[in-house]
Scaffold this motif. Structure first.
Motif, PDB file in Angstrom:
ATOM      1  N   VAL A   1       0.844  -1.200   0.000  1.00 25.28           N
ATOM      2  CA  VAL A   1       0.000   0.000   0.000  1.00 25.28           C
ATOM      3  C   VAL A   1       0.880   1.250   0.000  1.00 25.28           C
ATOM      4  CG1 VAL A   1      -1.728   1.282   1.348  1.00 25.28           C
ATOM      5  CG2 VAL A   1      -1.845  -1.211   1.214  1.00 25.28           C
ATOM      6  N   VAL A   2       0.563   2.195  -0.901  1.00 22.85           N
ATOM      7  CA  VAL A   2       1.299   3.458  -0.941  1.00 22.85           C
ATOM      8  C   VAL A   2       0.460   4.512  -0.238  1.00 22.85           C
ATOM      9  CG1 VAL A   2       2.424   5.151  -2.425  1.00 22.85           C
ATOM     10  CG2 VAL A   2       2.197   2.781  -3.207  1.00 22.85           C
ATOM     11  N   ALA A   3       1.005   5.080   0.820  1.00 20.62           N
ATOM     12  CA  ALA A   3       0.265   6.094   1.576  1.00 20.62           C
ATOM     13  C   ALA A   3       1.119   7.351   1.720  1.00 20.62           C
ATOM     14  CB  ALA A   3      -0.107   5.548   2.955  1.00 20.62           C
ATOM     15  N   GLY A   4       0.489   8.419   2.115  1.00 25.46           N
ATOM     16  CA  GLY A   4       1.208   9.680   2.298  1.00 25.46           C
ATOM     17  C   GLY A   4       0.230  10.835   2.225  1.00 25.46           C
ATOM     18  N   ARG A   5       0.708  12.034   2.513  1.00 23.32           N
ATOM     19  CA  ARG A   5      -0.176  13.195   2.481  1.00 23.32           C
ATOM     20  C   ARG A   5      -0.551  13.544   1.036  1.00 23.32           C
ATOM     21  NH1 ARG A   5       1.523  18.014   4.217  1.00 23.32           N
ATOM     22  NH2 ARG A   5       3.729  17.431   4.139  1.00 23.32           N
ATOM     23  N   PRO A   6      -1.579  14.359   0.848  1.00 26.18           N
ATOM     24  CA  PRO A   6      -1.954  14.749  -0.505  1.00 26.18           C
ATOM     25  C   PRO A   6      -0.766  15.375  -1.234  1.00 26.18           C
ATOM     26  CG  PRO A   6      -3.616  15.475   1.060  1.00 26.18           C
ATOM     27  CD  PRO A   6      -2.483  14.943   1.863  1.00 26.18           C
ATOM     28  N   ASN A   7      -0.661  15.066  -2.522  1.00 24.15           N
ATOM     29  CA  ASN A   7       0.353  15.663  -3.399  1.00 24.15           C
ATOM     30  C   ASN A   7       1.762  15.091  -3.210  1.00 24.15           C
ATOM     31  OD1 ASN A   7      -0.281  17.284  -5.445  1.00 24.15           O
ATOM     32  ND2 ASN A   7       0.361  19.204  -4.498  1.00 24.15           N
ATOM     33  N   ALA A   8       1.908  14.080  -2.369  1.00 26.93           N
ATOM     34  CA  ALA A   8       3.240  13.513  -2.150  1.00 26.93           C
ATOM     35  C   ALA A   8       3.788  12.892  -3.431  1.00 26.93           C
ATOM     36  CB  ALA A   8       3.173  12.463  -1.040  1.00 26.93           C
ATOM     37  N   GLY A   9       2.873  12.393  -4.288  1.00 23.13           N
ATOM     38  CA  GLY A   9       3.312  11.753  -5.535  1.00 23.13           C
ATOM     39  C   GLY A   9       2.960  10.269  -5.556  1.00 23.13           C
ATOM     40  N   LYS A  10       1.990   9.858  -4.740  1.00 20.72           N
ATOM     41  CA  LYS A  10       1.607   8.438  -4.633  1.00 20.72           C
ATOM     42  C   LYS A  10       1.087   7.894  -5.954  1.00 20.72           C
ATOM     43  CE  LYS A  10      -1.391   9.545  -1.476  1.00 20.72           C
ATOM     44  NZ  LYS A  10      -1.077  10.989  -1.474  1.00 20.72           N
ATOM     45  N   SER A  11       0.185   8.661  -6.583  1.00 17.91           N
ATOM     46  CA  SER A  11      -0.388   8.182  -7.849  1.00 17.91           C
ATOM     47  C   SER A  11       0.677   8.162  -8.932  1.00 17.91           C
ATOM     48  CB  SER A  11      -1.558   9.071  -8.276  1.00 17.91           C
ATOM     49  OG  SER A  11      -2.549   9.041  -7.273  1.00 17.91           O
ATOM     50  N   SER A  12       1.635   9.088  -8.865  1.00 18.74           N
ATOM     51  CA  SER A  12       2.729   9.087  -9.851  1.00 18.74           C
ATOM     52  C   SER A  12       3.550   7.814  -9.693  1.00 18.74           C
ATOM     53  CB  SER A  12       3.631  10.308  -9.652  1.00 18.74           C
ATOM     54  OG  SER A  12       2.860  11.485  -9.716  1.00 18.74           O
ATOM     55  N   LEU A  13       3.799   7.416  -8.444  1.00 19.71           N
ATOM     56  CA  LEU A  13       4.534   6.167  -8.185  1.00 19.71           C
ATOM     57  C   LEU A  13       3.743   4.961  -8.704  1.00 19.71           C
ATOM     58  CD1 LEU A  13       6.604   4.267  -6.841  1.00 19.71           C
ATOM     59  CD2 LEU A  13       5.393   4.572  -4.699  1.00 19.71           C
ATOM     60  N   PHE A  14       2.445   4.974  -8.432  1.00 21.01           N
ATOM     61  CA  PHE A  14       1.575   3.877  -8.873  1.00 21.01           C
ATOM     62  C   PHE A  14       1.665   3.728 -10.402  1.00 21.01           C
ATOM     63  CE2 PHE A  14      -2.631   2.316 -10.212  1.00 21.01           C
ATOM     64  CZ  PHE A  14      -2.791   1.197  -9.400  1.00 21.01           C
TER      65      PHE A  14
END
Ligand SMILES: Nc1nc2c(ncn2[C@@H]2O[C@H](COP(=O)(O)OP(=O)(O)OP(=O)(O)O)[C@@H](O)[C@H]2O)c(=O)[nH]1
Ligand SMILES: [Mg+2]
Length: 459
Positions: free
Chosen positions: A229-242
């Motif tokens: 699971v990739v978690a973090g605050r908004p705008n951290a870049g989670k979806s970019s990593l996904f």
């Protein structure tokens, strides 16, 4: 009334391949007069009833009431007892369109076949003595194998490696039980070493059971894949990593914080493991509504993760919310994202410098994931390289192995404390019973539905 698995008198039919568009679809039938019934839906029906088992016949599937041609097909005949189920069976290889499959199943229903329940073919194979429960579960695990490690393990279990391990332990226990009971009946016949011998054998059984129980973490990870699971605050870049990992613009990426509202998932292979990768909504104190629900789900997924990847935007650095989260998940893999940006702050110790935009750090992240999985479950490489370890992947078996082990350990403790032999015999008998339940020698009817109900339709 709804059919049950125990209604074995009904002939059954089901699609055995995945539904949807494909070159071919295999429809399988089995049971009472299956070949004759199938022949009534087949243009070369007479030939079908006359050919020996393991032969195929070419023809057309037809409607048994109107004679209308439905599809061109090949029918493979299997005669009892030399079939998967042990019953007369036919496999029709038709064209793989949903329209064809639906009409073929309709024709078979008119010929007296009931739609099969999930796993009902395997259930019949089991009650007809063609397989034990452990091998039946292995067939299902092989059908569901998402990666090489799952295929390899399931095939080994299907070959009987796990069944013989259970049978070996159970055989030893029954020998021990015979010895204990003989001592009960004729105490004077045993020398002073008698007790030590069976106690040593019992301890060896307990060790083998513990090894099997421990294999479950690796077995489950290899079979079901790891939840990352990739978690973090908004705008951290989670979806970019996904998107980077799935090599597709699957998730919406935008500079607007709070872009991802619901989680997204994709199966990927990392170092030979099947990984269920999940992108989550950014964690922040949302004021209720859709976003708050997204954040709640992010937290829930983070709690369930086999591996949690926690991402921070290196341009804004660590804030109180990150620290709060880190305290709850000290084992998370920590990524310091956006190291490509000129205003990215220097990464603190313990954080992996990363750029989801440029793909920097991805190799290190994948290595870290594989290391974590290996540490969690022992040797988890893509291929076990000829290593002959058998692993459990079924939660049902794990529970019973643990119960069995607890009874054996209790018997050992009682023996060491000088308890009467009949009390020890009760525990050893109970332990052997748990192993019998694993392979299906003693299983209540109610258990069948639970086990076979989780299998694929047509399996
Ligand atoms: N320079 C730079 N920008 C990045 C990097 N990764 C992501 N971004 C940018 O950061 C912004 C947010 O990226 P997302 O991937 O949407 O971030 P997120 O964590 O999914 O955000 P939420 O869905 O809002 O929680 C976008 O404008 C991305 O282009 C990176 O490695 N370097
Ligand atoms: Mg996002």
């Amino acid at each position: 009334m709804a059919r049950t698995y125990l209604d074995t008198g009904s002939p059954i039919a089901a699609l055995a391949t995945a539904s949807g568009r494909a070159a071919l679809a295999v429809v399988r039938v089995s049971g009472n007069k299956a070949i004759e019934r199938c022949a009534s839906c087949f243009s070369a029906g007479k030939a079908l009833t006359e050919i020996p088992g393991y032969r195929m016949e070419y023809g057309f599937v037809v409607d048994p009431e109107t004679g209308e041609k439905i599809d061109e097909a090949l029918a493979a005949v299997f005669r009892s007892p030399r079939s998967f189920t042990g019953e007369d069976s036919v496999e029709l290889s038709c064209h793989g369109s949903p329209a064809v499959v639906s009409r073929v199943l309709g024709a078979l229903e008119k010929a007296g076949f009931a739609p099969a329940l999930p796993g009902e073919f395997s259930f019949r194979a089991f009650i007809n003595g063609k397989t034990d429960l452990v091998k039946a579960e292995a067939v299902n695990e092989l059908s569901g194998a998402r990666c090489e490690s799952a295929r390899e393990d399931a095939l080994r279990r299907l070959g009987g490696a796990l069944s013989s391990e259970y049978a070996g332990i159970r055989g030893d226990m029954l020998d021990i039980l015979a010895e204990v009971e003989a001592r009960l009946d004729y105490p004077e016949d045993e020398g002073p070493d008698g007790e030590k011998r069976w106690l040593d054998r019992l301890t060896a059984c307990a060790d083998r059971l513990d090894r099997l129980s421990r294999s479950y973490i690796a077995g489950r990870l290899r079979q079901e894949g790891a939840l990352v699971v990739v978690a973090g605050r908004p705008n951290a870049g989670k979806s970019s990593l996904f998107n980077l990992v799935v090599r597709e613009e699957r998730a919406i990426v935008s500079p607007e914080p709070g872009t991802t509202r619901d989680w997204l998932e994709a199966w990927v292979e990392v170092g030979g493991y099947a990984v269920r990768l999940i992108d989550t909504a950014g964690l922040r104190h949302a004021e209720g509504g859709v976003e708050a629900e997204g954040v709640r789900r992010s937290r829930e997924l983070s709690d369930r993760a086999d591996i949690l990847v926690y991402m921070v935007d290196g341009r804004s650095g660590i804030v109180a919310e990150d620290e709060e989260f880190a305290a709850l998940h000290p084992a998370a893999l920590r990524l310091w994202n956006k190291i490509d940006a000129p205003d990215c702050r220097p990464q603190p110790q313990g954080w992996l410098g990363f750029s989801a935009q440029k793909g920097e750090g991805l190799d290190l992240l994948e290595d870290a994931i594989v290391d974590r999985l290996a540490a969690a479950g022992g040797s988890l490489s893509l291929s076990s390289g000829g290593e002959e370890e058998v692993r459990i992947a079924s939660a049902r078996q794990k529970t019973l192995v643990d119960r069995c082990s607890a009874s054996v350990r209790r018997a050992i403790a009682e023996a060491l404390a000088g308890a009467p032999l009949d009390a020890i015999a009760v525990d050893v008998r109970e332990a052997a019973g748990f192993l019998g339940e694993i392979t299906g020698e003693f299983v209540g009817d109610e258990v069948f539905e639970c086990i076979f109900g989780s299998f694929c339709l047509g399996k």
